[in-house]
Scaffold this active site. Structure first.
Site, mmCIF file in Angstrom:
data_model
loop_
_atom_site.group_PDB
_atom_site.id
_atom_site.type_symbol
_atom_site.label_atom_id
_atom_site.label_comp_id
_atom_site.label_asym_id
_atom_site.label_seq_id
_atom_site.Cartn_x
_atom_site.Cartn_y
_atom_site.Cartn_z
ATOM 1 N N HIS A 1 48.416 36.881 -41.577
ATOM 2 C CA HIS A 1 47.355 35.971 -42.591
ATOM 3 C C HIS A 1 46.578 35.123 -41.757
ATOM 4 O O HIS A 1 47.082 34.033 -41.236
ATOM 5 C CB HIS A 1 48.538 34.908 -43.406
ATOM 6 C CG HIS A 1 49.075 35.670 -44.569
ATOM 7 N ND1 HIS A 1 48.593 36.182 -45.656
ATOM 8 C CD2 HIS A 1 50.457 36.385 -44.567
ATOM 9 C CE1 HIS A 1 49.531 36.794 -46.675
ATOM 10 N NE2 HIS A 1 50.511 36.977 -45.556
ATOM 11 N N GLU B 1 44.123 33.159 -42.649
ATOM 12 C CA GLU B 1 44.052 32.032 -43.449
ATOM 13 C C GLU B 1 45.166 30.966 -43.414
ATOM 14 O O GLU B 1 45.269 29.721 -43.846
ATOM 15 C CB GLU B 1 43.552 32.146 -44.987
ATOM 16 C CG GLU B 1 44.901 32.505 -45.968
ATOM 17 C CD GLU B 1 45.590 34.132 -45.679
ATOM 18 O OE1 GLU B 1 45.036 34.812 -44.931
ATOM 19 O OE2 GLU B 1 46.318 34.535 -46.665
ATOM 20 N N CYS C 1 46.940 41.381 -45.484
ATOM 21 C CA CYS C 1 48.246 41.725 -45.508
ATOM 22 C C CYS C 1 48.441 42.848 -46.865
ATOM 23 O O CYS C 1 48.048 43.924 -46.182
ATOM 24 C CB CYS C 1 48.915 40.461 -46.283
ATOM 25 S SG CYS C 1 50.602 40.471 -46.193
#
Lengths: 202, 287
Positions: A183, A185, A79
């Protein structure tokens, strides 16, 4: 060991945990010697570009990051951490980026048909054979949450595009340098797959 | 293609899920992490955790909870409820939430929106707007709202009969309420939406107080009015009772996401069922 660079800009826990469940040993750190001793590094980040660069400067982290990259060790920016890899950003009033990749970070132009931020699940159009995309199918959905996107000068570094009003670089890749605008994650199993691929890189 | 999001909402008190989640086979339905894991498996697109803990001291529990969730599920989530200042926002984001939702404090101190958007980026800041229809002969009144002190009345008080809410014509106006729906502000919801977007909010979580809890469908007029006024994403909330309600709000308005609580918590419909229905109606979803 993977160094997760903690410079006070946003969420470290999720990135850390996602790397751990992908089989990595991790070290959350803001120390130059830790980055030096780790074989991989991840630069997460949420927030304003200027603030992020100022924090990296204040904590003397820029040189260790550049050295890590110069030594050819795998590096992943996520990001804002991806945007910082570039020369400059439309968001920044004062600070320059790390200049590891050539290009500018631009802002989406909002209109009635294009809401900004670009928020939610969108698809990847894969270009080339980026090692982080091994076993990641074409059109996989990943989670985006951003108003700015990188526009690399060398289009050859684009490993995946996403369409939002226009195509933009969702993943960049040059040698051992990787950047993801979304993202991983937070992208459930497909995001973890990419993390695992990063963990298993040699 | 960017897909429409389906978002289950969980009410949290003192670190526990309240308002009965009734999942079959779930050992501890009060454990937010366990409930979140189920929604993660169902491929919910996001989660919203609304903290209704009253006391300040217990806010620490919330931060620990956010950390636990972030360590256990790899999907985006928003945390809101009682967010007071920049430090609160920073703590919640650093603990692993994607977004923080602000409501009452944003009305009282609009600069909280601009300052937090500047520091953390617009994409991290959601403004929750609780809106209630104002009858046509009555302009939004200046708030003299009394706190009832009873959290169980959240979004419940002063609700007028639905038929009068639905009978309105083009003069529809909605008033913004704060303090969990207890205090009228005198603010026009459409004007306030425009203002928060201008101040840098990245998203609006729009709850229709007239429709919330009815299961009669989303408030299409309100959602349409707000989505047409701003060019940031809008989450429609309040009234979802079946998959058709989601397809209605996505086909008749440009809402980006639909939020619901009880229909998912009581397993009346799964997130997947709602998404499959939407796909059959050619609404883009992630499946």
């Amino acid at each position: 060991m993977i160094a997760i660079i903690d410079y006070g800009m946003g969420n470290i826990h999720s990135v850390n945990k996602a790397l751990q469940v992908s089989g990595a040993k991790t070290l959350i750190t803001n120390k130059a010697e830790d980055i030096k001793s780790c074989d991989k590094a991840v630069l997460p980040g949420v927030g304003a570009f200027d603030d992020a660069v100022l924090e990296l400067k204040k904590q003397n982290l820029i040189e260790p990051i550049l050295e890590h990259v110069r030594n050819g060790k795998p590096f992943l920016g996520i990001c804002l951490g991806m945007q910082l890899l570039f020369d400059e950003s439309a968001e920044a009033k004062k600070e320059k980026g790390l200049g590891i990749l050539k290009g500018k970070v631009k802002k989406f132009k909002h209109s009635h048909d294009l809401k900004v931020p670009h928020m939610g699940w969108n698809q990847l159009k894969i270009i080339g054979a980026c090692p982080l995309l091994r076993d990641v199918p074409e059109n996989s959905f990943v989670y985006f949450c951003h108003s700015y996107y990188p526009d690399p000068l060398d289009k050859g570094v684009i490993a995946a595009l996403t369409n939002y009003g226009q195509d933009f670089a969702a993943i960049v890749w040059k040698e051992k340098i990787f950047g993801m605008q979304f993202h991983p994650e937070k992208s459930q199993s497909i995001g973890l797959k990419m993390m695992e691929n990063f963990v298993n890189l040699c | 293609m960017l897909t429409k999001r389906i978002i289950p909402c969980l009410d949290i008190k003192d670190g526990r899920v309240v308002k009965g989640v009734k999942f079959l086979g779930l050992k501890d339905a009060g454990d937010p992490v366990e409930v979140a894991k189920i929604y993660d498996k169902e491929e919910a697109d996001e989660l919203v955790f609304l903290d209704i803990t009253a006391s300040f001291e217990k806010r620490k529990t919330l931060i620990e909870l956010v950390e636990q969730i972030a360590k256990n599920i790899f999907m985006p989530f928003t945390v809101g409820g009682g967010v007071g200042d920049i430090a609160d926002i920073r703590n919640i984001l650093n603990a692993g939430a994607e977004k923080v939702s602000v409501n009452t404090q944003a009305v009282k101190f609009p600069q909280l929106i601009s300052e937090s958007a500047r520091r953390f980026g617009s994409q991290s800041i959601v403004v929750a707007i609780d809106a209630k229809l104002v009858t046509s002969h009555q302009s939004p009144v200046t708030g003299n709202g009394q706190e009832t002190g009873d959290p169980s009345t959240r979004l419940g008080v002063n609700r007028r009969p639905l038929d009068s809410a639905r009978g309105k014509q083009e003069t529809d106006k909605w008033e913004v309420y704060i303090n969990g729906g207890r205090t009228p502000t005198g603010l026009d919801a459409v004007d306030w939406a425009r203002k928060v977007a201008k101040l840098g909010a990245g998203e609006i979580l729009l709850t229709s107080m007239d429709y919330d809890g009815t299961k009669d469908g989303f408030d299409i007029k309100l959602t349409k009015a707000i989505t047409e006024a701003v060019s940031i994403p809008v989450i429609a909330s309040g009234g979802a009772g079946k998959p058709e309600h989601f397809s209605e709000v996505f086909s008749k308005t440009s809402a980006d996401a639909g939020l619901a609580a009880s229909i998912f918590h009581y397993q009346e419909y799964s997130v997947r069922q709602v998404k499959e229905y939407l796909r059959s109606k050619e609404i883009p979803v992630r499946l």
